[in-house]
Design a protein around this motif. Structure first.
Motif, PDB file in Angstrom:
ATOM      1  N   ARG A   5       0.653  -1.059   0.009  1.00 31.52           N
ATOM      2  CA  ARG A   5      -0.024   0.029   0.091  1.00 31.52           C
ATOM      3  C   ARG A   5       0.962   1.295   0.056  1.00 31.52           C
ATOM      4  N   VAL A   6       0.666   1.983  -1.084  1.00 33.30           N
ATOM      5  CA  VAL A   6       1.352   3.168  -1.188  1.00 33.30           C
ATOM      6  C   VAL A   6       0.604   4.510  -1.031  1.00 33.30           C
ATOM      7  N   LEU A   7       1.174   5.671  -0.298  1.00 36.55           N
ATOM      8  CA  LEU A   7       0.678   6.938  -0.248  1.00 36.55           C
ATOM      9  C   LEU A   7       1.701   7.780  -0.787  1.00 36.55           C
ATOM     10  N   ILE A   8       1.189   8.763  -1.752  1.00 34.91           N
ATOM     11  CA  ILE A   8       2.105   9.546  -2.565  1.00 34.91           C
ATOM     12  C   ILE A   8       1.811  11.006  -2.035  1.00 34.91           C
ATOM     13  N   ALA A   9       2.931  11.615  -1.534  1.00 36.56           N
ATOM     14  CA  ALA A   9       2.891  13.110  -0.812  1.00 36.56           C
ATOM     15  C   ALA A   9       3.699  14.059  -1.792  1.00 36.56           C
ATOM     16  N   ASP A  10       3.011  14.946  -2.676  1.00 34.00           N
ATOM     17  CA  ASP A  10       3.675  15.885  -3.382  1.00 34.00           C
ATOM     18  C   ASP A  10       2.814  17.007  -3.595  1.00 34.00           C
ATOM     19  N   ASP A  11       3.362  18.125  -3.577  1.00 34.25           N
ATOM     20  CA  ASP A  11       2.675  19.420  -3.877  1.00 34.25           C
ATOM     21  C   ASP A  11       2.133  19.469  -5.260  1.00 34.25           C
ATOM     22  N   GLN A  12       2.916  19.003  -6.037  1.00 41.59           N
ATOM     23  CA  GLN A  12       2.783  19.086  -7.385  1.00 41.59           C
ATOM     24  C   GLN A  12       1.824  17.792  -8.001  1.00 41.59           C
ATOM     25  N   VAL A  13       0.624  18.539  -8.655  1.00 43.36           N
ATOM     26  CA  VAL A  13      -0.376  17.275  -8.866  1.00 43.36           C
ATOM     27  C   VAL A  13      -0.199  16.558  -9.961  1.00 43.36           C
ATOM     28  N   MET A  14       0.715  17.008 -10.888  1.00 36.95           N
ATOM     29  CA  MET A  14       1.349  16.098 -11.959  1.00 36.95           C
ATOM     30  C   MET A  14       2.248  15.009 -11.603  1.00 36.95           C
ATOM     31  N   VAL A  15       3.055  15.185 -10.485  1.00 34.87           N
ATOM     32  CA  VAL A  15       3.712  14.145  -9.924  1.00 34.87           C
ATOM     33  C   VAL A  15       3.156  13.226  -9.116  1.00 34.87           C
ATOM     34  N   ARG A  16       2.085  13.585  -8.505  1.00 30.91           N
ATOM     35  CA  ARG A  16       1.130  12.458  -7.847  1.00 30.91           C
ATOM     36  C   ARG A  16       0.472  12.007  -9.045  1.00 30.91           C
ATOM     37  N   GLN A  17      -0.106  12.201  -9.804  1.00 32.94           N
ATOM     38  CA  GLN A  17      -0.865  11.612 -10.666  1.00 32.94           C
ATOM     39  C   GLN A  17      -0.043  10.670 -11.502  1.00 32.94           C
ATOM     40  N   GLY A  18       1.117  11.171 -11.919  1.00 30.24           N
ATOM     41  CA  GLY A  18       2.094  10.428 -12.939  1.00 30.24           C
ATOM     42  C   GLY A  18       2.407   9.093 -11.980  1.00 30.24           C
TER      43      GLY A  18
END
Length: 223
Positions: A5-18
């Motif tokens: 299970r992975v949680l992605i934390a980044d303020d850039q939406v493109m990074v999170r979605q990618g």
């Protein structure tokens, strides 16, 4: 086997979605959530209980370093934090390792590298083998000006062989490489590593490496 299970934390939406698209396409890995900053990551991790958090360092509000510390400090914390960075020697990565991160990954990593990193960190094996990470650990060690006496006292519980193995872990050697160097079975090395982590109350190999440098058991210039 249960998916990682992975949680992605980044303020850039493109990074999170990618990263979400890349990881969801990998067998055995599931992205369970996304966070826009450190505070959001800490809050969502409490409910989602991820195995691995991909954590950007530089975010508005609560940054990745403090968020990493809050996630990994509680006794019994099982979550692993994999730091995302744009530069392989980002000065903040050193503090992230000290805060409890299990490794780091460049944001331009390929899908295969990303998936491999998540799997490695999820098993508690930490990312210490790549040459760039060895360089990072060496530079981190240079920032540690004097050995920390309380930590050195803790190291006294290790046997001579365990101390030797700890030093090799700190240099980025894998279990197989350590086994070959010491002329022992790889399972024997795994046993030593497990005992080292237990005796020193450390979470993984990255913490063990940082411990070794901070106590002065290992010097940046060599074994």
């Amino acid at each position: 086997m249960t998916d990682i299970r992975v949680l992605i934390a980044d303020d850039q939406v493109m990074v999170r979605q990618g990263f979400t698209v890349l990881l969801d396409a990998e067998p055995g890995i599931e992205v369970v959530g996304q966070a826009v900053d450190g505070a959001d990551a800490v809050a969502k991790a409490a409910g989602l209980r991820p195995d691995v958090v991909l954590m950007d360092i530089r975010m508005p509000g609560l940054g990745g370093i403090e968020a990493t510390r809050r996630l990994t400090e509680p006794p019994g914390a099982a979550v692993r934090v994999l730091i995302l960075t744009t530069f392989d020697l980002d000065e903040y990565v050193y503090e992230a390792l000290r805060a409890g991160a299990s490794g780091f990954l460049l944001k331009d990593a390929s899908a295969a590298e990303l998936a491999h990193a998540v799997r490695v960190v999820a098993t508690g094996d930490a990312l210490l083998a790549p040459a760039v990470t060895r360089r990072l650990i060496t530079e981190f060690a240079r920032l540690t000006r004097t050995p920390r006496a309380p930590l050195r006292d803790r190291a006294g519980v290790l046997t001579e062989r365990e101390t030797e193995v700890l030093g090799l872990i700190a240099q980025g050697l894998s279990n197989a490489e350590i086994a070959e160097l010491l002329v022992v079975a790889e399972q024997t090395v795994k046993t030593h590593v497990g005992r080292i982590l237990t005796k020193l109350s450390l979470r993984d190999r990255t913490q063990a490496a940082v411990f070794a440098y901070e106590t002065g058991l290992v010097r940046p210039t060599g074994r």
